[in-house]
Design a protein around this motif. Structure first.
Motif, PDB file in Angstrom:
ATOM      1  N   PHE A  92       0.823  -1.204   0.000  1.00 38.43           N
ATOM      2  CA  PHE A  92       0.000   0.000   0.000  1.00 38.43           C
ATOM      3  C   PHE A  92       0.858   1.255   0.000  1.00 38.43           C
ATOM      4  O   PHE A  92       0.617   2.202  -0.769  1.00 38.43           O
ATOM      5  CB  PHE A  92      -0.920  -0.005   1.221  1.00 38.43           C
ATOM      6  N   VAL A  93       1.888   1.278   0.839  1.00 34.57           N
ATOM      7  CA  VAL A  93       2.685   2.490   1.010  1.00 34.57           C
ATOM      8  C   VAL A  93       3.713   2.655  -0.098  1.00 34.57           C
ATOM      9  O   VAL A  93       3.835   3.731  -0.704  1.00 34.57           O
ATOM     10  CB  VAL A  93       3.370   2.484   2.393  1.00 34.57           C
ATOM     11  N   HIS A  94       4.471   1.586  -0.387  1.00 33.87           N
ATOM     12  CA  HIS A  94       5.644   1.713  -1.251  1.00 33.87           C
ATOM     13  C   HIS A  94       5.397   1.334  -2.711  1.00 33.87           C
ATOM     14  O   HIS A  94       6.125   1.809  -3.587  1.00 33.87           O
ATOM     15  CB  HIS A  94       6.783   0.849  -0.706  1.00 33.87           C
ATOM     16  N   VAL A  95       4.440   0.468  -2.960  1.00 29.14           N
ATOM     17  CA  VAL A  95       4.250  -0.027  -4.322  1.00 29.14           C
ATOM     18  C   VAL A  95       3.104   0.711  -5.021  1.00 29.14           C
ATOM     19  O   VAL A  95       3.265   1.210  -6.142  1.00 29.14           O
ATOM     20  CB  VAL A  95       3.990  -1.555  -4.317  1.00 29.14           C
ATOM     21  N   GLU A  96       1.958   0.777  -4.361  1.00 26.21           N
ATOM     22  CA  GLU A  96       0.779   1.349  -5.003  1.00 26.21           C
ATOM     23  C   GLU A  96       0.736   2.872  -4.939  1.00 26.21           C
ATOM     24  O   GLU A  96       0.041   3.501  -5.744  1.00 26.21           O
ATOM     25  CB  GLU A  96      -0.492   0.779  -4.353  1.00 26.21           C
ATOM     26  N   ASN A  97       1.471   3.465  -3.996  1.00 25.97           N
ATOM     27  CA  ASN A  97       1.372   4.915  -3.790  1.00 25.97           C
ATOM     28  C   ASN A  97       2.748   5.542  -3.606  1.00 25.97           C
ATOM     29  O   ASN A  97       3.764   4.836  -3.559  1.00 25.97           O
ATOM     30  CB  ASN A  97       0.478   5.202  -2.575  1.00 25.97           C
ATOM     31  N   ASP A  98       2.769   6.853  -3.504  1.00 32.32           N
ATOM     32  CA  ASP A  98       4.001   7.611  -3.292  1.00 32.32           C
ATOM     33  C   ASP A  98       4.317   7.600  -1.799  1.00 32.32           C
ATOM     34  O   ASP A  98       3.687   8.326  -1.015  1.00 32.32           O
ATOM     35  CB  ASP A  98       3.819   9.038  -3.806  1.00 32.32           C
ATOM     36  N   ALA A  99       5.288   6.785  -1.396  1.00 26.21           N
ATOM     37  CA  ALA A  99       5.578   6.615   0.025  1.00 26.21           C
ATOM     38  C   ALA A  99       5.987   7.926   0.679  1.00 26.21           C
ATOM     39  O   ALA A  99       5.607   8.210   1.824  1.00 26.21           O
ATOM     40  CB  ALA A  99       6.661   5.561   0.213  1.00 26.21           C
ATOM     41  N   GLY A 100       6.775   8.739  -0.021  1.00 25.83           N
ATOM     42  CA  GLY A 100       7.205  10.002   0.559  1.00 25.83           C
ATOM     43  C   GLY A 100       6.047  10.930   0.850  1.00 25.83           C
ATOM     44  O   GLY A 100       5.985  11.558   1.910  1.00 25.83           O
ATOM     45  N   LEU A 101       5.097  11.008  -0.063  1.00 23.67           N
ATOM     46  CA  LEU A 101       3.931  11.863   0.138  1.00 23.67           C
ATOM     47  C   LEU A 101       3.087  11.347   1.295  1.00 23.67           C
ATOM     48  O   LEU A 101       2.651  12.125   2.163  1.00 23.67           O
ATOM     49  CB  LEU A 101       3.098  11.909  -1.140  1.00 23.67           C
ATOM     50  N   LEU A 102       2.847  10.036   1.339  1.00 24.80           N
ATOM     51  CA  LEU A 102       2.064   9.465   2.429  1.00 24.80           C
ATOM     52  C   LEU A 102       2.725   9.736   3.767  1.00 24.80           C
ATOM     53  O   LEU A 102       2.057  10.101   4.750  1.00 24.80           O
ATOM     54  CB  LEU A 102       1.890   7.955   2.225  1.00 24.80           C
ATOM     55  N   LEU A 103       4.034   9.555   3.815  1.00 16.16           N
ATOM     56  CA  LEU A 103       4.752   9.725   5.072  1.00 16.16           C
ATOM     57  C   LEU A 103       4.650  11.158   5.564  1.00 16.16           C
ATOM     58  O   LEU A 103       4.363  11.412   6.744  1.00 16.16           O
ATOM     59  CB  LEU A 103       6.210   9.317   4.880  1.00 16.16           C
ATOM     60  N   ARG A 104       4.870  12.113   4.667  1.00 16.56           N
ATOM     61  CA  ARG A 104       4.820  13.522   5.076  1.00 16.56           C
ATOM     62  C   ARG A 104       3.424  13.904   5.559  1.00 16.56           C
ATOM     63  O   ARG A 104       3.287  14.583   6.585  1.00 16.56           O
ATOM     64  CB  ARG A 104       5.249  14.422   3.914  1.00 16.56           C
TER      65      ARG A 104
END
Length: 551
Positions: A92-104
């Motif tokens: 969900f975090v790293h493959v399907e979406n932009d992990a950096g944006l989600l994290l911020r």
């Protein structure tokens, strides 16, 4: 006493200093081990009403992280029975979406709560001991390394500290002027704390003891009816807030995703009775069962080079001693020396603060789950208040302002100096500093998987094209352009083992190198026997074979 405009300006400056440090940590720290779960679980809880990913903890802190993601056009893969929850989180975090944006985005709510906690400490200290004490509390909070380190992470630690402190403050306000409104506020704050972390019940026990002591001192004629109002409000509102945190759903344990906890004995029977009565959501009872079972089984821990699953009673004291700034430690010594001369009201408040801090330390010492000094954050908040409460008396002494200034420099200086290398890895000189902290503590005290960005920066500066990487964490090296082959580690991305291990530039997480989680054959024993050739953030770097000859 400073004019209100001057005080407001100083409050703004200190909040700005804290906010700047939180912003720097948000953009410079990689994803920590817990964040991949809390971000994913929080989004499913808030957006989908699905609480299956994180049944082992109360949902409020992940809910806050999930709120930060609302409005993003996210791709949500299906979650099916039998799937490893962490594998789904990584996808969900790293493959399907932009992990950096989600994290911020997920970190924003925690940063806001950190600023709110600092303001709460300022307001409480000011109301008890005056303007100087309030500003001292805000200063100590703004440059406290543990608050700065965890204040921008999408985890349960700062939310638990904030709501626990809020509950204690609301109770204190009720003690000063008992009434129904303040009773409702105190009960609601306690409910929010319980919905954030199960250890909040430690604070509830301390507040109950403080209530009984107040009844004894003031008499039932004064506090009898207000006390009944407070207790009744707590009985009604604490469960209500727990139900609200679960979206008023009686969430069942996800048997298709993980093993159901089993607890025998008195604790198991008691929790079974609570579950049968449906006083609180079933998911909350199951989470408590999990924590009881987890504590009985123990958790891998590390202290001063020793590893065990059952914990050490001095662990929280050692962690506090090596993770606090010299200025904060000395401020507590000063508070102890001059504390006997305080007025009655500050002494009464200090008693509550100290009781809460001692209870948190005692709980951490008795626990078999000793995985980080971050569990002491509620105690840190209370000790900030204790230290700040002595500031007016110190300032009134001859040359007291010089002592205050010196303490301030010894507190803020080390925290700011630690920022480039990551405040999470801060250790004072007693703990060996940033490069020697591994000799005392591991896990989230030092290496929580957060330093891949610093490894990438080191590789660019050194002109290193590729490394052999032993990594423990939830982040993804590909996110930072780290070309690597994978040595034995604990991570969620697919491994790419090298044809010839331990060749060239070898980079290893401290948790792996020093055996926090022992691996068959102890693959890093030979590396522990030699000093590293460099450090890249928390990582240990070894130049092997031709790379060593070339250096």
């Amino acid at each position: 006493m400073a004019r209100p405009s001057v005080e407001a300006a100083l409050v703004g400056v200190l909040l700005g200093c804290l906010g700047g440090q939180l912003l720097w940590g948000t953009v410079s720290d990689g994803m920590t081990n817990d964040e991949v779960l809390y971000i994913s679980a929080g989004y499913r809880q808030v957006a989908l009403g699905d609480f299956r990913l994180n049944p082992t903890h109360p949902p409020l802190a992940p809910n806050l992280a999930g709120l930060g993601l609302l409005g993003l056009p996210l791709r949500v893969p299906p979650l099916v029975g039998g799937q490893d929850p962490l594998d789904w989180c990584f996808r969900f975090v790293h493959v399907e979406n932009d992990a950096g944006l989600l994290l911020r985005r997920a970190r924003v709510p925690t940063a806001i709560l950190t600023l709110a906690l600092a303001l709460l400490l300022w307001a409480w200290a000011r109301s008890v001991a005056g303007q100087v004490a309030g500003l001292a509390a805000l200063f100590l909070a703004a440059f406290h390394p543990s608050l700065v380190a965890h204040g921008h992470l999408a985890t349960t630690d700062v939310p638990a500290a904030f709501f626990t402190t809020l509950a204690a403050w609301a109770f204190w306000r009720w003690l000063q002027a008992p009434g129904l409104r303040r009773a409702l506020a105190a009960a609601s704050a306690l409910g929010l704390a319980a919905a954030t972390r199960i250890t909040a019940w430690i604070a509830a026990a301390v507040l109950l003891a403080a209530l009984l002591l107040a009844l004894r001192r003031r008499g039932a004629a004064v506090l009898g009816r207000p006390s009944l109002q407070l207790l009744l409000a707590s009985v009604l509102l604490v469960p209500a807030w727990l139900w609200a945190a679960y979206g008023f759903r009686d969430t069942p344990w996800p048997d298709d995703l993980m093993r159901r906890p089993r607890v025998a004995g008195v604790a198991g029977r008691l929790l079974g009775a609570v579950d049968a009565a449906h006083v609180v959501p079933a998911g909350y009872v199951d989470g408590v069962l999990f924590q009881v079972e987890h504590n009985r089984e123990g958790h891998p821990g590390y202290l001063l080079g020793e590893r065990r699953r059952t914990g050490w009673w001095p662990y929280p004291l050692v962690a506090f001693a090596v993770k606090s700034t010299p200025g904060f430690l000395l401020a507590l010594v000063v508070a102890a020396v001059i504390g006997r001369r305080r007025a009655a009201a500050p002494r009464a408040a200090a008693g509550l603060w100290l009781a809460l801090a001692v209870a948190v330390f005692a709980s951490a010492a008795a626990s078999r789950i000793q995985i980080g000094e971050r569990y002491l954050l509620p105690a840190h908040a209370c000790l900030i208040l204790v230290a700040a409460g002595s500031a007016p008396a110190l300032l009134a002494r001859r040359h007291g302002w010089l002592v205050l200034a010196g303490l301030g420099l010894l507190h803020a200086g080390p925290t700011l100096a630690a920022a480039p290398g990551g405040t999470l890895a801060y250790f004072n000189a007693l703990g060996g500093g940033r490069l020697g902290g591994h000799r005392v503590l591991l896990d989230s005290n030092l290496d929580w998987g957060q330093d891949l960005p610093r490894l990438a920066g080191w590789m660019r500066r050194e002109g290193i094209a590729s490394v052999q990487l032993g990594y423990q964490g939830a982040d993804d090296p590909a996110r930072f352009g780290i070309a690597h082959e994978d040595l034995p580690g604990v991570h969620l991305y697919p491994a790419r083992p090298p044809a010839r291990p331990f060749e060239g530039i070898v980079v290893v997480s401290p948790n792996l190198l020093f055996g926090l989680l022992p691996r068959p054959g102890d693959p890093y024993a030979s590396l522990r026997a030699r000093p590293p050739d460099a450090r890249a953030g928390v990582f240990f770097v070894f130049r092997m074979g031709k790379a060593a000859a070339g250096s």
